[in-house]
Write a protein that holds these residues in place. Structure first.
Motif, PDB file in Angstrom:
ATOM      1  N   ASP A   1       0.823  -1.213   0.000  1.00  0.00           N
ATOM      2  CA  ASP A   1       0.000   0.000   0.000  1.00  0.00           C
ATOM      3  C   ASP A   1       0.857   1.264   0.000  1.00  0.00           C
ATOM      4  OD1 ASP A   1      -2.255  -1.599   0.149  1.00  0.00           O
ATOM      5  OD2 ASP A   1      -2.597  -1.259   2.286  1.00  0.00           O
ATOM      6  N   GLU A   2       2.004   1.186   0.647  1.00  0.00           N
ATOM      7  CA  GLU A   2       2.865   2.357   0.768  1.00  0.00           C
ATOM      8  C   GLU A   2       3.851   2.497  -0.391  1.00  0.00           C
ATOM      9  OE1 GLU A   2       2.871   2.569   5.665  1.00  0.00           O
ATOM     10  OE2 GLU A   2       4.694   1.948   4.610  1.00  0.00           O
ATOM     11  N   THR A   3       3.840   1.530  -1.301  1.00  0.00           N
ATOM     12  CA  THR A   3       4.850   1.503  -2.353  1.00  0.00           C
ATOM     13  C   THR A   3       4.293   1.772  -3.744  1.00  0.00           C
ATOM     14  OG1 THR A   3       6.129  -0.091  -1.062  1.00  0.00           O
ATOM     15  CG2 THR A   3       6.701   0.143  -3.389  1.00  0.00           C
ATOM     16  N   TRP A   4       3.277   0.983  -4.170  1.00  0.00           N
ATOM     17  CA  TRP A   4       2.839   1.116  -5.562  1.00  0.00           C
ATOM     18  C   TRP A   4       2.195   2.464  -5.905  1.00  0.00           C
ATOM     19  CZ3 TRP A   4      -2.416   1.688  -5.785  1.00  0.00           C
ATOM     20  CH2 TRP A   4      -3.200   1.086  -4.796  1.00  0.00           C
TER      21      TRP A   4
ATOM     22  N   GLY B   1       1.946   7.295  -0.981  1.00  0.00           N
ATOM     23  CA  GLY B   1       1.777   5.914  -0.570  1.00  0.00           C
ATOM     24  C   GLY B   1       1.579   5.858   0.927  1.00  0.00           C
ATOM     25  N   GLN B   2       0.344   5.612   1.360  1.00  0.00           N
ATOM     26  CA  GLN B   2       0.018   5.649   2.779  1.00  0.00           C
ATOM     27  C   GLN B   2      -1.090   4.653   3.039  1.00  0.00           C
ATOM     28  OE1 GLN B   2      -2.180   6.764   5.392  1.00  0.00           O
ATOM     29  NE2 GLN B   2      -0.496   6.716   6.854  1.00  0.00           N
ATOM     30  N   GLU B   3      -1.083   4.030   4.199  1.00  0.00           N
ATOM     31  CA  GLU B   3      -1.991   2.897   4.419  1.00  0.00           C
ATOM     32  C   GLU B   3      -3.419   3.267   4.780  1.00  0.00           C
ATOM     33  OE1 GLU B   3      -1.809   0.482   7.767  1.00  0.00           O
ATOM     34  OE2 GLU B   3      -1.183   2.041   9.141  1.00  0.00           O
ATOM     35  N   THR B   4      -3.707   4.539   5.068  1.00  0.00           N
ATOM     36  CA  THR B   4      -5.070   4.876   5.485  1.00  0.00           C
ATOM     37  C   THR B   4      -5.738   5.912   4.603  1.00  0.00           C
ATOM     38  OG1 THR B   4      -4.393   6.641   7.012  1.00  0.00           O
ATOM     39  CG2 THR B   4      -4.453   4.399   7.888  1.00  0.00           C
ATOM     40  N   THR B   5      -4.999   6.539   3.714  1.00  0.00           N
ATOM     41  CA  THR B   5      -5.592   7.538   2.839  1.00  0.00           C
ATOM     42  C   THR B   5      -5.026   7.382   1.441  1.00  0.00           C
ATOM     43  OG1 THR B   5      -6.161   9.888   2.638  1.00  0.00           O
ATOM     44  CG2 THR B   5      -3.898   9.382   3.268  1.00  0.00           C
ATOM     45  N   GLY B   6      -5.637   8.055   0.476  1.00  0.00           N
ATOM     46  CA  GLY B   6      -5.182   7.908  -0.893  1.00  0.00           C
ATOM     47  C   GLY B   6      -5.428   6.497  -1.409  1.00  0.00           C
ATOM     48  N   ALA B   7      -4.670   6.114  -2.437  1.00  0.00           N
ATOM     49  CA  ALA B   7      -4.877   4.823  -3.079  1.00  0.00           C
ATOM     50  C   ALA B   7      -4.590   3.658  -2.130  1.00  0.00           C
ATOM     51  CB  ALA B   7      -3.996   4.728  -4.324  1.00  0.00           C
TER      52      ALA B   7
ATOM     53  N   ALA C   1     -13.800   5.649  -7.247  1.00  0.00           N
ATOM     54  CA  ALA C   1     -13.361   6.074  -5.912  1.00  0.00           C
ATOM     55  C   ALA C   1     -12.012   6.772  -5.991  1.00  0.00           C
ATOM     56  CB  ALA C   1     -13.293   4.871  -4.973  1.00  0.00           C
ATOM     57  N   LEU C   2     -11.089   6.209  -6.768  1.00  0.00           N
ATOM     58  CA  LEU C   2      -9.773   6.834  -6.908  1.00  0.00           C
ATOM     59  C   LEU C   2      -9.871   8.188  -7.597  1.00  0.00           C
ATOM     60  CD1 LEU C   2      -7.699   3.683  -7.873  1.00  0.00           C
ATOM     61  CD2 LEU C   2      -7.365   5.098  -5.832  1.00  0.00           C
ATOM     62  N   LEU C   3     -10.691   8.284  -8.639  1.00  0.00           N
ATOM     63  CA  LEU C   3     -10.844   9.554  -9.343  1.00  0.00           C
ATOM     64  C   LEU C   3     -11.415  10.627  -8.423  1.00  0.00           C
ATOM     65  CD1 LEU C   3     -10.500  10.848 -12.164  1.00  0.00           C
ATOM     66  CD2 LEU C   3     -12.899  10.241 -12.612  1.00  0.00           C
ATOM     67  N   ALA C   4     -12.260  10.205  -7.481  1.00  0.00           N
ATOM     68  CA  ALA C   4     -12.894  11.147  -6.553  1.00  0.00           C
ATOM     69  C   ALA C   4     -11.972  11.603  -5.437  1.00  0.00           C
ATOM     70  CB  ALA C   4     -14.151  10.519  -5.945  1.00  0.00           C
ATOM     71  N   HIS C   5     -10.882  10.859  -5.194  1.00  0.00           N
ATOM     72  CA  HIS C   5     -10.026  11.204  -4.054  1.00  0.00           C
ATOM     73  C   HIS C   5      -9.159  12.413  -4.391  1.00  0.00           C
ATOM     74  CE1 HIS C   5      -7.555  10.962  -0.539  1.00  0.00           C
ATOM     75  NE2 HIS C   5      -8.151   9.854  -0.142  1.00  0.00           N
ATOM     76  N   PRO C   6      -9.139  13.433  -3.524  1.00  0.00           N
ATOM     77  CA  PRO C   6      -8.330  14.628  -3.826  1.00  0.00           C
ATOM     78  C   PRO C   6      -6.832  14.364  -3.917  1.00  0.00           C
ATOM     79  CG  PRO C   6      -9.259  14.746  -1.604  1.00  0.00           C
ATOM     80  CD  PRO C   6      -9.925  13.591  -2.288  1.00  0.00           C
ATOM     81  N   LEU C   7      -6.358  13.247  -3.383  1.00  0.00           N
ATOM     82  CA  LEU C   7      -4.941  12.921  -3.509  1.00  0.00           C
ATOM     83  C   LEU C   7      -4.630  12.180  -4.809  1.00  0.00           C
ATOM     84  CD1 LEU C   7      -4.018  11.824   0.128  1.00  0.00           C
ATOM     85  CD2 LEU C   7      -3.667  14.038  -0.978  1.00  0.00           C
ATOM     86  N   VAL C   8      -5.671  11.921  -5.617  1.00  0.00           N
ATOM     87  CA  VAL C   8      -5.487  11.292  -6.938  1.00  0.00           C
ATOM     88  C   VAL C   8      -6.046  12.249  -7.982  1.00  0.00           C
ATOM     89  CG1 VAL C   8      -5.974   9.281  -8.387  1.00  0.00           C
ATOM     90  CG2 VAL C   8      -5.620   8.989  -5.915  1.00  0.00           C
ATOM     91  N   GLY C   9      -7.371  12.190  -8.187  1.00  0.00           N
ATOM     92  CA  GLY C   9      -8.075  13.237  -8.909  1.00  0.00           C
ATOM     93  C   GLY C   9      -7.846  13.385 -10.399  1.00  0.00           C
ATOM     94  N   GLN C  10      -6.917  12.660 -11.002  1.00  0.00           N
ATOM     95  CA  GLN C  10      -6.689  12.770 -12.433  1.00  0.00           C
ATOM     96  C   GLN C  10      -6.972  11.421 -13.100  1.00  0.00           C
ATOM     97  OE1 GLN C  10      -3.190  14.963 -13.817  1.00  0.00           O
ATOM     98  NE2 GLN C  10      -2.729  15.473 -11.690  1.00  0.00           N
ATOM     99  N   TYR C  11      -7.557  11.489 -14.289  1.00  0.00           N
ATOM    100  CA  TYR C  11      -7.970  10.277 -14.999  1.00  0.00           C
ATOM    101  C   TYR C  11      -6.819   9.302 -15.185  1.00  0.00           C
ATOM    102  CZ  TYR C  11      -9.721   7.331 -18.787  1.00  0.00           C
ATOM    103  OH  TYR C  11     -10.089   6.253 -19.547  1.00  0.00           O
TER     104      TYR C  11
ATOM    105  N   GLN D   1      -4.068   4.098 -13.801  1.00  0.00           N
ATOM    106  CA  GLN D   1      -2.861   3.366 -13.420  1.00  0.00           C
ATOM    107  C   GLN D   1      -2.995   2.766 -12.021  1.00  0.00           C
ATOM    108  OE1 GLN D   1       0.782   5.718 -14.090  1.00  0.00           O
ATOM    109  NE2 GLN D   1      -0.439   7.004 -15.451  1.00  0.00           N
ATOM    110  N   LEU D   2      -3.522   3.558 -11.110  1.00  0.00           N
ATOM    111  CA  LEU D   2      -3.642   3.101  -9.722  1.00  0.00           C
ATOM    112  C   LEU D   2      -4.651   1.965  -9.597  1.00  0.00           C
ATOM    113  CD1 LEU D   2      -3.550   6.584  -7.975  1.00  0.00           C
ATOM    114  CD2 LEU D   2      -1.826   4.786  -7.734  1.00  0.00           C
ATOM    115  N   THR D   3      -5.722   2.019 -10.383  1.00  0.00           N
ATOM    116  CA  THR D   3      -6.695   0.927 -10.347  1.00  0.00           C
ATOM    117  C   THR D   3      -6.045  -0.388 -10.755  1.00  0.00           C
ATOM    118  OG1 THR D   3      -8.537   2.427 -10.835  1.00  0.00           O
ATOM    119  CG2 THR D   3      -8.886   0.088 -11.279  1.00  0.00           C
ATOM    120  N   ASP D   4      -5.276  -0.351 -11.831  1.00  0.00           N
ATOM    121  CA  ASP D   4      -4.592  -1.572 -12.278  1.00  0.00           C
ATOM    122  C   ASP D   4      -3.660  -2.106 -11.202  1.00  0.00           C
ATOM    123  OD1 ASP D   4      -5.873  -1.478 -14.714  1.00  0.00           O
ATOM    124  OD2 ASP D   4      -4.231  -0.442 -15.740  1.00  0.00           O
TER     125      ASP D   4
END
Length: 421
Positions: free
Chosen positions: A93-96, A104-110, A390-400, A405-408
């Motif tokens: 979780d903290e790496t990819w 890369g953080q275990e409780t927020t973001g991807a 969900a990833l697109l909605a997160h302010p720490l991701v937010g870009q298509y 990439q993060l979903t994969d």
């Protein structure tokens, strides 16, 4: 009184045991059951737990089991502190996410979303087992991401309250800076789990004098250093953000920082190996100093206070918890889960009124609440498209492109934990 701790083989557990032993008048436990599928860890932790109780003269009985149904049967309260996938999953979780230029953080973001997807189905299964054996039991969730997990529990109709140690950590630190007893410090703590601000620091209770401006004027350097943020951020805000706000306020700098040092997961894994070796020493009968570096400071005090209040055995009248919004923050849905000061007793937790928030805070809270709703849908129903949204909605991701990439990567690294993948 019987309490069960699911995830009782965690290296955190001796911190909890120490609190149960010291605060036994507040929470008189007759039987404590530690539940964990990892039998080797469980026996090491259970042995130390019994020695801590014995040294401090606690008369309660400590039982260990890998059988969830047996462990939670007839429990008055069940504490959840589990980590699906262990430190290995946390390491991923903290790496990819860093590979895509995201935190890369275990409780927020991807990474936090990945943890939610692994965790929510497991927690709901445990909660159903609790309901079958004792529908009146309270479930206290310390499992991250606390806000999403607590919302899942509440929407499924469980008697649940979420708990985090951020607020009690601030209370203790502020009390030390102000040279007052911790119980004298009341926080105007508002937001979502791991997305909170201290908008006031009051002495004596909810209606007490707000001494936050004085605290920042006299101790701003110490506060900023503890947050790992420049003091200029704290001064310009005029409030104290949680440590986790650095992932938002300093995103790019934090990403570069994380790329150049060992992951927190690697540090914790090494620490856990040392702790488990210590726990196996039959002469050890107190929590070791190393445990303080593991995280979860003051967790035991917060857990005892909350359990005591929910079980009608005293406890503080006001506590910071994760509970249903129900109109407290009018810009959020009623069923959103917020982290605020609440009046807590045997009927549950009722948020105290919150003054109108500056859009600087309410806007981000609303944004992350939208993500959390989508994250919960992904955890409950699965599907690559739900994860992507969900990833697109997160302010720490937010870009298509990032979300794609993060979903994969999320699915690839968590396939064994996702029934639909």
């Amino acid at each position: 009184m019987k309490l069960a701790v699911v995830g009782g083989g965690s290296t955190y557990t001796p911190e909890l045991i120490d609190g149960f032993a010291r605060l036994r008048d507040t929470l008189p436990i007759e039987e404590l059951v530690l539940v964990d599928p990892a039998a080797d860890r469980l026996e090491l932790v259970g042995g130390l737990a019994r020695r801590i109780f014995a040294k401090q003269g606690h008369p309660g009985r400590i039982v260990t089991t890998s059988d969830v149904d047996a462990g939670v049967a007839d429990a008055d309260a069940v504490l959840l502190q589990l980590r699906v996938g262990g430190q290995a999953a946390r390491q991923r979780d903290e790496t990819w996410p860093l590979e895509c230029g995201c935190v890369g953080q275990e409780t927020t973001g991807a990474g936090g979303l990945a943890k939610a997807l692994r965790t929510v189905p497991v927690v709901l299964d445990i909660a159903e087992r609790v309901r079958r054996t004792n529908p009146d039991a309270w479930i206290i969730d310390f499992t991250n991401p606390v806000g999403i997990v607590t919302r899942a529990l509440l929407q499924a109709g469980h008697k649940a309250v979420g708990l985090c140690n951020v607020a009690i950590g601030f209370q203790r630190k502020f009390a030390k800076l102000l040279d007052v007893a911790p119980g004298e410090v009341h926080l105007d703590h508002v937001g979502l789990n791991h997305l909170t601000w201290e908008t006031g620091v009051r002495l004596g209770g909810p209606g007490g004098e707000d001494i936050l401006p004085k605290l920042l004027a006299e101790h701003g350097d110490a506060v900023a250093e503890d947050l790992h943020m420049p003091r200029a951020i704290v001064d310009r805000l005029g409030v104290v953000p949680s440590y986790y706000l650095r992932y938002y306020y300093q995103h790019d700098a934090v990403v570069e920082e994380l790329k150049t040092k060992p992951s927190r997961a690697a540090e914790v894994a090494a620490m856990e190996r040392q702790l488990l070796e210590m726990y196996g020493d039959p002469a050890l009968d107190e929590k070791p100093e190393l445990l303080a570096k593991r995280g979860g400071a003051f967790y035991s005090e917060a857990a005892v206070d909350l359990a005591a209040s929910l079980l009608g055995n005293g406890g503080s009248p006001y506590q910071v918890v994760n509970t249903v919004n129900n109109g407290t923050l009018p810009f959020l849905p009623d069923d959103a889960v917020i982290e605020v000061q609440a009046a807590v007793d045997g009927t549950g937790a009722r948020p105290l009124p919150v003054e109108r928030l500056d859009p600087l805070y309410s806007g981000l809270i609303a944004h992350v609440t939208g993500y959390e709703e989508l994250a919960l849908q992904a955890a409950l129903h699965g599907g690559r498209d739900r994860v992507f949204k969900a990833l697109l909605a997160h302010p720490l991701v937010g870009q298509y492109a990032y979300a794609e990439q993060l979903t994969d990567r999320l699915v690839a690294h968590n396939r064994e934990h996702l029934a639909w993948a």
